[in-house]
Design a protein around this motif. Structure first.
Motif, PDB file in Angstrom:
ATOM      1  N   PRO A 505       0.832  -1.217   0.000  1.00 43.21           N
ATOM      2  CA  PRO A 505       0.000   0.000   0.000  1.00 43.21           C
ATOM      3  C   PRO A 505       0.858   1.256   0.000  1.00 43.21           C
ATOM      4  CG  PRO A 505       0.082  -0.940   2.189  1.00 43.21           C
ATOM      5  CD  PRO A 505       0.777  -1.930   1.287  1.00 43.21           C
ATOM      6  N   ILE A 506       0.326   2.316  -0.617  1.00 42.92           N
ATOM      7  CA  ILE A 506       1.000   3.622  -0.587  1.00 42.92           C
ATOM      8  C   ILE A 506       0.168   4.637   0.187  1.00 42.92           C
ATOM      9  CG2 ILE A 506       2.247   3.248  -2.754  1.00 42.92           C
ATOM     10  CD1 ILE A 506       0.110   4.941  -4.141  1.00 42.92           C
ATOM     11  N   ALA A 507      -1.006   4.193   0.694  1.00 40.26           N
ATOM     12  CA  ALA A 507      -1.897   5.077   1.451  1.00 40.26           C
ATOM     13  C   ALA A 507      -2.618   4.266   2.518  1.00 40.26           C
ATOM     14  CB  ALA A 507      -2.892   5.751   0.517  1.00 40.26           C
ATOM     15  N   ASP A 508      -3.288   4.951   3.415  1.00 42.07           N
ATOM     16  CA  ASP A 508      -3.982   4.329   4.540  1.00 42.07           C
ATOM     17  C   ASP A 508      -5.231   3.587   4.048  1.00 42.07           C
ATOM     18  OD1 ASP A 508      -5.114   3.585   6.911  1.00 42.07           O
ATOM     19  OD2 ASP A 508      -5.306   5.632   7.716  1.00 42.07           O
ATOM     20  N   ASN A 509      -5.268   2.262   4.248  1.00 45.29           N
ATOM     21  CA  ASN A 509      -6.414   1.466   3.812  1.00 45.29           C
ATOM     22  C   ASN A 509      -7.652   1.705   4.667  1.00 45.29           C
ATOM     23  OD1 ASN A 509      -5.933  -0.262   1.434  1.00 45.29           O
ATOM     24  ND2 ASN A 509      -4.220  -1.076   2.639  1.00 45.29           N
ATOM     25  N   ASP A 510      -7.496   2.295   5.847  1.00 45.20           N
ATOM     26  CA  ASP A 510      -8.641   2.549   6.726  1.00 45.20           C
ATOM     27  C   ASP A 510      -9.388   3.826   6.353  1.00 45.20           C
ATOM     28  OD1 ASP A 510      -8.090   0.260   8.205  1.00 45.20           O
ATOM     29  OD2 ASP A 510      -6.705   1.329   9.547  1.00 45.20           O
ATOM     30  N   ASP A 511      -8.783   4.647   5.514  1.00 43.52           N
ATOM     31  CA  ASP A 511      -9.425   5.888   5.069  1.00 43.52           C
ATOM     32  C   ASP A 511     -10.040   5.654   3.687  1.00 43.52           C
ATOM     33  OD1 ASP A 511      -9.969   8.416   3.908  1.00 43.52           O
ATOM     34  OD2 ASP A 511      -8.472   9.381   5.187  1.00 43.52           O
TER      35      ASP A 511
END
Length: 528
Positions: A505-511
């Motif tokens: 991932p390159i970003a927050d999966n929770d957002d």
């Protein structure tokens, strides 16, 4: 009475000669410097002068650089403008212009440009083609058995691009450097270099050759045929089609001096060359003519084409003004790594009814162009040695007169990873959406312009769902892109693919907003 008449005529001749000399001296006032200027080559339209400048701190290799290509444009006062370094045409080798195609769309250059570990390991010539307001990246040309052990360079290509004459220290050389001929075959490939023979070549040095337009007269420099100085310019007539039978070379006494003359090229009613006479020890550019200079070099008249091809090349931000009844878009194109500005071509297009190109400034300036109305535009940014980019520009109001848009381009290098932001798929499938084709076509263009490049495609998902399913989907999406490239002419040997699922991932999966950034396809350059 007769004596007075002769005296008066003599005075008039001397005055005319003096005026021509003064006019000649000022032609290169903005070009000749404390550095070494040589190899002057005029573009076919007569509006741009290319030359090689050595040991200048602005060269690619700094003050130890053997020579970079610089250029200057003809001004209304018949002088040449302050020159600029043609950055994208230079590397750390000796760089110079050999000549042009007849229409000026192709320019031929000394040396090769393909590097391995930062070093150019092959020799020869290269060519660039006109692209918008600039030149493409140099492309090496293969000539069998081409070898040059000398640091002296010089050559000329005929306007039909079929005859190439070069100075080389190579196979069968009689002295320091000899002159060689290379002829293009019917299949478009070049034949090997052939020595011009002992009438031309001596046990000393022959270099900087030039052929007349009809291919009959050869001009060159030599220090082995006698003369006035360390090297003089000579001419010889070709006597048959063997390219080895020549008349005895005769010196051009009207230009030869005690200095070092070379790179002599003839144009209509004048000639350009370089000489060390009356200089600072290095060469300066010279012009020989028997006519007033102002009558020879004519600045091109403005044409209606200027309305559709924007000519703004160098502007400061404070000087940018909004065009009436239009929206002015301006900004810089920057190197993604160094954040330095680069020379690029910015193309703005609205499908069906509007397209415009403008060169981004190459000397601390901005690109600037006017678009006629609010709407959605496609912007493409291209620069030699960089990965092209395509983006959308939405302008919703005519009240906003100035819009600043800056772009960054990634340089082409092994290990560079590029995210294909506009390559999209149908949900939960590997079916590529039609809107993705334009971005994929940029990748195809990139690989065709760099025929030795190899890439690795990488598919990614977010972390929702079963990891096994995500891994399989990401792999299929990478394979779908791979098949698109192969279908459009890219060899399967140059493309590989791999799926990573949600493991990178390159970003927050929770957002929810940031999560979508993880659903992507990228490619990494594994070979230039």
């Amino acid at each position: 009475m007769i004596r007075k008449s002769i005296s008066g005529v003599l005075v008039l001749v001397l005055c005319a000669t003096s005026l021509i000399a003064q006019s000649v001296d000022r032609v290169f006032a903005n070009i000749n410097s404390i550095y070494d200027e040589q190899n002057p080559v005029l573009s076919p339209d007569g509006q741009t002068l290319y030359f090689t400048r050595s040991h200048h701190p602005g060269n690619v290799g700094g003050v130890i650089d053997k020579g970079d290509i610089w250029y200057s444009t003809l001004m209304v006062d018949h002088q040449w403008s302050t020159p600029k370094n043609a950055k994208n045409l230079n590397n750390k080798e000796w760089n110079g212009v050999i000549g042009f195609s007849k229409d000026g769309s192709i320019m031929y250059l000394h040396n090769h440009y393909t590097e391995s570990n930062g070093i150019v390991r092959t020799q020869g010539i290269a060519k660039v083609t006109k692209q918008g307001g600039g030149w493409s990246s140099p492309k090496d040309i293969n000539i069998p058995y081409y070898k040059n052990l000398s640091d002296n360079f010089g050559g000329y290509i005929s306007k039909d691009e079929k005859v190439l004459v070069m100075s080389l220290e190579s196979y069968g050389t009689k002295g320091g450097e000899d002159l060689y001929i290379m002829l293009k075959k019917e299949n478009g490939t070049w034949g090997e270099p052939r020595n011009l023979g002992s009438t031309i070549n001596t046990p000393f040095q022959e270099f900087s050759p030039f052929l007349s337009d009809d291919g009959k007269i050869l001009y060159f420099s030599s220090n082995g045929l006698g003369g006035k100085g360390s090297s003089d310019i000579f001419m010889s007539e070709r006597l048959d089609d063997s390219w080895r039978s020549w008349s005895t070379p005769s010196p051009l006494d009207h230009v030869n001096t005690k200095g070092r003359e070379k790179y002599y090229r003839t144009y209509e009613n004048f000639a350009l060359y370089s000489s060390t006479i009356n200089s600072d020890g290095y060469s300066d550019l010279k012009i020989y003519t028997e006519k007033p200079v102002d009558s020879l070099m004519k600045v091109a008249e403005p044409t209606e084409q200027l309305d559709t091809v924007v000519q703004i090349v160098e502007v400061e931000k404070e000087t940018i003004e909004a065009a009436p009844n239009a929206i002015t878009v301006y900004g810089k194109v920057l190197d993604a790594d160094t954040k330095m500005h680069i020379a690029a071509i910015v193309t703005v297009e609205r499908k069906g009814n509007y397209k415009k190109e403008v060169p981004a400034a190459d000397d601390n300036g901005y690109y600037s162009l006017s678009i006629p109305a609010a709407g959605t535009y496609e912007i493409r940014i291209d620069a030699p040695g960089y990965i092209s980019k395509r983006e959308s520009l939405d302008v919703y109001t005519n009240e906003m007169k100035l819009v600043e848009v800056n772009y960054t381009l990634q340089p082409i290098s092994v290990g560079t990873t590029v995210k294909l932001e506009n390559v999209l798929f149908q949900q939960s499938t590997s079916n590529i959406l039609e809107s993705s084709y334009e971005e994929l076509d940029l990748v195809i263009d990139l690989m065709k312009q760099n025929p030795s490049m190899k890439i690795r495609l990488e598919g990614h998902t977010d972390n929702r769902g079963l990891p096994k399913h995500n891994l399989r989907l990401s792999k299929k999406r990478a394979e779908a892109v791979e098949q698109y490239l192969i279908k459009h002419g890219i060899s399967s040997k140059r493309v590989s693919g791999k799926g990573y699922g949600g493991s990178k991932p390159i970003a927050d999966n929770d957002d929810p907003e940031k999560r979508k950034l993880n659903r992507r396809v990228e490619f990494t350059i594994v070979k230039e």
